[in-house]
Scaffold this motif. Structure first.
Motif, short mmCIF file in Angstrom:
data_model
loop_
_atom_site.label_atom_id
_atom_site.label_comp_id
_atom_site.label_asym_id
_atom_site.label_seq_id
_atom_site.Cartn_x
_atom_site.Cartn_y
_atom_site.Cartn_z
N GLY A 14 6.63 -1.14 4.50
CA GLY A 14 6.66 -2.01 3.27
C GLY A 14 7.70 -1.40 2.19
N VAL A 15 7.97 -2.07 1.39
CA VAL A 15 9.01 -1.92 0.35
C VAL A 15 8.80 -2.06 -1.00
CG1 VAL A 15 11.04 -1.91 2.06
CG2 VAL A 15 10.22 -3.89 0.81
N GLY A 16 7.41 -1.92 -1.31
CA GLY A 16 6.96 -1.96 -2.92
C GLY A 16 5.80 -3.12 -2.98
N GLU A 17 4.85 -2.78 -3.95
CA GLU A 17 3.84 -3.39 -4.27
C GLU A 17 4.12 -4.89 -4.65
OE1 GLU A 17 2.00 -2.91 -8.51
OE2 GLU A 17 2.91 -0.93 -7.74
N LEU A 18 3.33 -6.00 -3.96
CA LEU A 18 3.39 -7.26 -4.54
C LEU A 18 2.84 -7.44 -5.80
CD1 LEU A 18 2.61 -8.86 -1.18
CD2 LEU A 18 4.73 -9.08 -2.29
N PRO A 19 3.16 -8.62 -6.42
CA PRO A 19 2.39 -8.93 -8.01
C PRO A 19 1.26 -8.86 -8.08
CG PRO A 19 4.54 -10.33 -7.49
CD PRO A 19 4.24 -9.55 -6.25
N ASP A 20 0.67 -9.37 -6.66
CA ASP A 20 -0.98 -9.29 -6.79
C ASP A 20 -1.58 -7.85 -6.16
OD1 ASP A 20 -0.27 -9.47 -4.05
OD2 ASP A 20 -1.51 -11.47 -3.79
N TYR A 24 -6.01 -6.16 -4.65
CA TYR A 24 -6.29 -5.26 -3.52
C TYR A 24 -6.48 -3.93 -3.60
CZ TYR A 24 -4.74 -9.78 -1.39
OH TYR A 24 -4.67 -11.06 -1.07
N GLY A 25 -6.29 -3.47 -4.77
CA GLY A 25 -6.45 -1.81 -5.11
C GLY A 25 -5.16 -0.98 -4.75
N ASP A 26 -4.21 -1.77 -4.58
CA ASP A 26 -2.89 -1.16 -3.95
C ASP A 26 -1.75 -0.91 -5.07
OD1 ASP A 26 -3.71 -0.94 -1.41
OD2 ASP A 26 -3.24 -3.09 -1.20
N GLU A 27 -1.98 -0.77 -6.37
CA GLU A 27 -1.05 -0.55 -7.38
C GLU A 27 -0.28 0.84 -7.15
OE1 GLU A 27 -4.71 -1.97 -10.05
OE2 GLU A 27 -4.31 -0.74 -8.09
N GLY A 28 1.03 0.57 -7.24
CA GLY A 28 1.80 2.02 -7.14
C GLY A 28 2.36 2.01 -5.52
N SER A 333 -5.68 6.12 -0.25
CA SER A 333 -6.05 5.19 0.61
C SER A 333 -5.64 5.31 2.06
CB SER A 333 -5.57 3.54 0.00
OG SER A 333 -5.92 2.57 1.14
N THR A 334 -6.23 5.06 2.83
CA THR A 334 -6.04 5.13 4.34
C THR A 334 -5.70 3.79 4.82
OG1 THR A 334 -8.22 5.43 5.01
CG2 THR A 334 -6.94 7.47 4.63
N ASP A 335 -5.90 2.85 4.10
CA ASP A 335 -5.80 1.58 4.59
C ASP A 335 -4.39 0.83 4.23
OD1 ASP A 335 -8.34 1.27 5.60
OD2 ASP A 335 -9.00 1.31 3.49
N HIS A 336 -4.15 -0.46 4.84
CA HIS A 336 -2.89 -1.13 4.55
C HIS A 336 -2.79 -1.43 3.17
CE1 HIS A 336 -3.40 -2.89 8.79
NE2 HIS A 336 -2.80 -1.88 8.80
N SER A 337 -1.47 -1.62 2.75
CA SER A 337 -1.19 -1.74 1.37
C SER A 337 -0.51 -3.25 1.31
CB SER A 337 -0.29 -0.55 0.88
OG SER A 337 0.75 -0.17 1.48
N ARG A 338 -0.75 -3.70 0.08
CA ARG A 338 -0.24 -5.23 -0.05
C ARG A 338 1.20 -4.89 -0.70
NH1 ARG A 338 -1.53 -11.01 0.60
NH2 ARG A 338 -0.66 -11.96 -0.84
N GLU A 339 2.06 -5.26 0.20
CA GLU A 339 3.61 -5.04 -0.22
C GLU A 339 4.35 -5.93 0.33
OE1 GLU A 339 5.14 -0.86 0.42
OE2 GLU A 339 3.12 -0.08 0.71
N TYR A 340 5.81 -6.05 -0.29
CA TYR A 340 6.75 -6.69 0.21
C TYR A 340 7.05 -6.10 1.61
CZ TYR A 340 7.98 -8.47 -4.41
OH TYR A 340 7.78 -9.09 -5.94
N ILE A 341 7.89 -7.02 2.42
CA ILE A 341 8.25 -6.55 3.59
C ILE A 341 9.99 -6.65 3.45
CG2 ILE A 341 6.40 -6.96 5.09
CD1 ILE A 341 7.83 -9.50 5.99
N PRO A 342 10.69 -5.69 4.04
CA PRO A 342 11.94 -5.75 4.21
C PRO A 342 12.57 -6.61 5.15
CG PRO A 342 11.17 -4.05 5.64
CD PRO A 342 10.25 -4.31 4.85
N ILE A 343 13.73 -7.32 5.06
CA ILE A 343 14.39 -8.17 6.10
C ILE A 343 15.92 -7.65 6.14
CG2 ILE A 343 14.90 -10.54 6.69
CD1 ILE A 343 13.04 -11.54 4.80
#
Length: 390
Positions: A14-20, A24-28, A333-343
């Motif tokens: 991933g390439v950075g946290e999504l606005p929401d 999901y507890g994924d700030e930062g 966290s050891t779980d997935h993070s809610r992030e943008y994906i690169p293209i």
């Protein structure tokens, strides 16, 4: 016209946290940038040439003057942050509701039905790290023969078993039984076989993992491409994620480099259609284990193979590199993070140094692939083909 697209998913890059992300507890979270910040002197020259460093949320990666690819990033429109959700959205399925998760383990009625169906008790039934739970329960498993069931923050029902205690064919069989049971409100995205070997204190998971995903709930680009009598060649766990649907050929992999080898093997056939690859090591071996150093090394290993991949493209073929979610190894966290994906997009017929911007859904990737192949689109996203084609 483009004859073939090779789509490589760098699982969890991933390439950075999504606005929401806060929901999901994924700030930062920012998998790529935080690795670059934590691990010094990471060398990714070929991904940089494609434009990775020019994505606005990627920090710490220099960009060359002459970028040879198109680049951008995408939001996730679906609810959730797991592998199935991400891959399905890329392929054109957007989920209004996330797959169910079980932070307190699975309900007793489900476990009882499962035990009755497999004719044995189980161990575990809790949220756990895969490596930690086999250390905790591996010896007891070997004594009793009971499979180990566990889950995570993702929508998964994982079954671990020592290959000498429960042979692979039996492990896969009981995973299929679980898959049939886990429907409706209990319909997890994936049932995962997690075989391991070794002895107490030295247990090691093997490459014989197998995912049993819920069948896609709608039409995907794989279905469209196959029905157009083109090939859909799957590498890694793609076949599992889509329950085999829409796929004409498939090869499973042992690790990332094996995945690259098999992708190139398909590329050398120069068949019309889609090569769809998942490289899982970033996520499975390093993201979930909070191991930024080896995550960085895996990125470097892929980067070194990238010229070989690019050199196997014919003039009428296109390469797209993306991800399915984040899994930032630098956070607690050891779980997935809610992030943008690169293209990242590259090919002889693709423009150079073009920013495709921020896409509103991963489905834009799938729509673009159908557009490039001149196949009727699903209309669940917006193609960016006009921006990238010469």
């Amino acid at each position: 016209m483009i004859s073939n697209v090779t789509l490589i998913v760098l699982d969890s890059v991933g390439v950075g946290e999504l606005p929401d992300a806060s929901e999901y507890g994924d700030e930062g979270s920012n998998t790529v940038s935080n690795i670059l910040k934590t691990v010094k002197n990471v060398q990714l020259p070929n991904l940089s040439k494609l434009g990775l460093g020019k994505i606005d949320s990627v920090h710490g990666l220099d960009s060359p003057e002459n970028v040879i690819g198109c680049y951008g990033k995408s939001k996730e429109k679906s609810k959730g942050k797991d592998t199935t959700t991400g891959h399905w959205e890329i392929s054109g399925i957007i989920l209004d509701e996330p797959f169910p998760t079980f932070p307190n383990g699975f309900p007793s009625e489900i476990i009882k039905k499962f035990e009755k169906s497999i004719k044995t008790k189980i161990l575990g039934n809790k949220v756990a790290s895969g490596t930690a739970i086999i250390e905790e329960l591996g010896e007891k498993h070997m004594e009793t023969g009971y499979p180990i069931v566990y889950t995570s923050a993702d929508s998964v029902f994982q079954i671990a078993a020592h290959e000498d205690i429960i042979p692979l064919n039996r492990l896969y069989e009981i995973c299929k039984i679980a898959r049939e049971l886990l429907q409706g409100q209990y319909g997890v995205g994936r049932v995962i076989a997690r075989p391991f070997i070794g002895e107490k204190g030295k247990f090691t998971r093997t490459s014989n993992r197998k995912d049993f995903s819920i069948e896609p709930i709608g039409e995907t680009i794989l279905d469209k491409i196959k029905s157009s009598e083109y090939e859909v060649m799957a590498v890694g766990k793609i076949e599992d994620i889509f329950s085999g649907r829409g796929i004409t050929k498939s090869m499973h992999t042992e690790d990332n480099m094996d995945g690259v080898d098999k992708t190139i093997e398909f590329m050398k056939m120069h068949k019309k259609g889609l090569i769809f690859t998942n490289l899982v090591d970033f996520d499975m071996k390093y993201g979930h284990r909070n191991d930024p150093e080896n995550y960085a090394k895996a990125l470097e290993d892929f980067d070194r193979r990238l010229p070989e991949i690019m050199n196997n493209l014919n003039n009428d073929e296109v390469l797209i590199i993306t991800a399915d979610h984040g899994c930032d190894p630098t956070t607690e966290s050891t779980d997935h993070s809610r992030e943008y994906i690169p293209i990242l997009i590259y090919g002889e017929k693709i423009k150079k140094d073009v920013n495709i911007g921020v896409r509103e859904t991963f489905a834009d990737i799938g729509e673009t692939i159908l557009d490039l192949l001149s196949i009727e689109k699903l209309k669940n996203g917006t193609s960016f083909s006009k921006k990238i084609l010469k």
